[in-house]
Design a protein around this motif. Sequence first.
Motif, short mmCIF file in Angstrom:
data_model
loop_
_atom_site.label_atom_id
_atom_site.label_comp_id
_atom_site.label_asym_id
_atom_site.label_seq_id
_atom_site.Cartn_x
_atom_site.Cartn_y
_atom_site.Cartn_z
N LEU A 6 38.20 43.69 37.06
CA LEU A 6 38.37 42.46 37.81
C LEU A 6 39.86 42.16 37.97
CD1 LEU A 6 35.55 40.16 36.41
CD2 LEU A 6 35.56 41.54 38.47
N LEU A 7 40.27 41.99 39.22
CA LEU A 7 41.67 41.74 39.56
C LEU A 7 41.78 40.47 40.38
CD1 LEU A 7 42.56 45.36 40.70
CD2 LEU A 7 43.09 44.31 38.49
N VAL A 15 39.31 36.53 43.14
CA VAL A 15 39.05 37.55 42.13
C VAL A 15 38.14 38.58 42.78
CG1 VAL A 15 37.98 38.04 39.91
CG2 VAL A 15 39.28 35.95 40.22
N GLY A 16 38.48 39.84 42.58
CA GLY A 16 37.67 40.91 43.15
C GLY A 16 37.47 42.03 42.15
N GLU A 17 36.40 42.75 42.34
CA GLU A 17 36.10 43.91 41.52
C GLU A 17 36.71 45.14 42.19
OE1 GLU A 17 32.17 46.50 40.37
OE2 GLU A 17 31.92 44.38 40.86
N TYR A 18 37.57 45.83 41.46
CA TYR A 18 38.22 47.02 42.01
C TYR A 18 37.17 48.08 42.26
CZ TYR A 18 41.08 51.20 42.41
OH TYR A 18 41.64 52.36 42.85
N ARG A 19 37.19 48.67 43.47
CA ARG A 19 36.22 49.69 43.85
C ARG A 19 36.88 51.07 43.92
NH1 ARG A 19 31.53 48.46 42.90
NH2 ARG A 19 30.69 49.57 44.63
N ASP A 20 37.96 51.16 44.71
CA ASP A 20 38.61 52.46 44.95
C ASP A 20 39.90 52.19 45.73
OD1 ASP A 20 38.97 55.16 44.87
OD2 ASP A 20 37.20 55.67 46.06
N ARG A 21 40.58 53.28 46.06
CA ARG A 21 41.77 53.19 46.91
C ARG A 21 41.42 53.66 48.32
NH1 ARG A 21 46.50 52.01 44.45
NH2 ARG A 21 47.69 52.80 46.19
N THR A 48 42.63 36.55 34.80
CA THR A 48 42.61 35.88 33.50
C THR A 48 41.15 35.62 33.11
OG1 THR A 48 42.69 33.67 34.45
CG2 THR A 48 44.82 34.74 33.98
N ASP A 49 40.93 35.27 31.85
CA ASP A 49 39.58 34.94 31.40
C ASP A 49 39.01 33.78 32.22
OD1 ASP A 49 39.63 36.92 29.48
OD2 ASP A 49 40.25 35.56 27.87
N ARG A 50 39.83 32.80 32.49
CA ARG A 50 39.38 31.64 33.27
C ARG A 50 38.98 32.05 34.68
NH1 ARG A 50 42.38 25.92 33.25
NH2 ARG A 50 40.74 24.77 34.29
N GLU A 51 39.77 32.91 35.31
CA GLU A 51 39.45 33.37 36.67
C GLU A 51 38.18 34.21 36.69
OE1 GLU A 51 44.09 33.50 38.20
OE2 GLU A 51 43.18 35.29 37.31
N ARG A 52 37.99 35.05 35.66
CA ARG A 52 36.76 35.84 35.56
C ARG A 52 35.54 34.94 35.42
NH1 ARG A 52 39.19 39.30 31.16
NH2 ARG A 52 40.55 40.62 32.36
N LEU A 53 35.65 33.96 34.54
CA LEU A 53 34.54 33.04 34.31
C LEU A 53 34.22 32.26 35.58
CD1 LEU A 53 32.53 31.73 32.37
CD2 LEU A 53 34.32 30.12 31.76
N SER A 54 35.24 31.77 36.25
CA SER A 54 35.04 31.01 37.48
C SER A 54 34.36 31.86 38.55
CB SER A 54 36.38 30.50 37.99
OG SER A 54 36.22 29.79 39.18
N ALA A 55 34.79 33.11 38.69
CA ALA A 55 34.18 34.00 39.68
C ALA A 55 32.73 34.30 39.32
CB ALA A 55 34.99 35.29 39.79
N GLY A 56 32.45 34.47 38.03
CA GLY A 56 31.07 34.72 37.60
C GLY A 56 30.17 33.53 37.84
N VAL A 57 30.67 32.33 37.57
CA VAL A 57 29.88 31.12 37.81
C VAL A 57 29.63 30.95 39.30
CG1 VAL A 57 29.98 28.59 37.72
CG2 VAL A 57 30.58 29.94 35.71
N ARG A 58 30.65 31.21 40.12
CA ARG A 58 30.49 31.10 41.57
C ARG A 58 29.41 32.07 42.06
NH1 ARG A 58 35.35 32.25 42.92
NH2 ARG A 58 36.11 30.18 42.52
N ALA A 59 29.42 33.30 41.55
CA ALA A 59 28.40 34.29 41.94
C ALA A 59 27.01 33.85 41.49
CB ALA A 59 28.76 35.65 41.36
N ALA A 60 26.90 33.31 40.27
CA ALA A 60 25.60 32.83 39.78
C ALA A 60 25.10 31.67 40.62
CB ALA A 60 25.71 32.43 38.32
N ASN A 61 26.00 30.76 40.97
CA ASN A 61 25.60 29.63 41.82
C ASN A 61 25.15 30.11 43.19
OD1 ASN A 61 26.04 27.67 39.92
ND2 ASN A 61 28.12 27.23 40.60
N ASP A 62 25.83 31.09 43.74
CA ASP A 62 25.44 31.63 45.04
C ASP A 62 24.03 32.22 44.98
OD1 ASP A 62 27.84 30.85 46.11
OD2 ASP A 62 28.73 32.87 46.07
#
Length: 122
Positions: A6-7, A15-21, A48-62
């Motif tokens: 996660l970057l 925040v995005g999940e790295y896939r490839d180049r 950061t941990d906070r950004e990861r958590l926020s992105a995960g919560v956003r995905a769960a809410n979606d």
Amino acid sequence: MEPGTLLYDTATEQVGEYRDRSGPYAMLRPVGGGREWQAHPSTLRPATDRERLSAGVRAANDRTWAVPPAPEDLGRPPRPVPGCGECAYLDGLRETARAAYDHSATTDANVLLRQHQRAEHS
């Protein structure tokens, strides 16, 4: 970078999940899925941990709002499924909140119980 890392993209503030180049760019995908985007490596840093958590919560809410509850289900509190430990735990949280007259925590427990029941008992 390893796929799945996660970057944080400072250019898009996402925040995005790295896939490839892809040539000189990194390919990122939103947490929980979605349309990939290209990012210049100089704009990326580890999330950061906070950004990861926020992105995960956003995905769960979606995911939760993708299937709204039926209106008749919201008229009364959900009942725990007999024999389910998670249902019993969430019902216990709700009862503790009710005993303390904490209406916000009672509502939170109802929401969590409904989400669990949709995911595990539908």
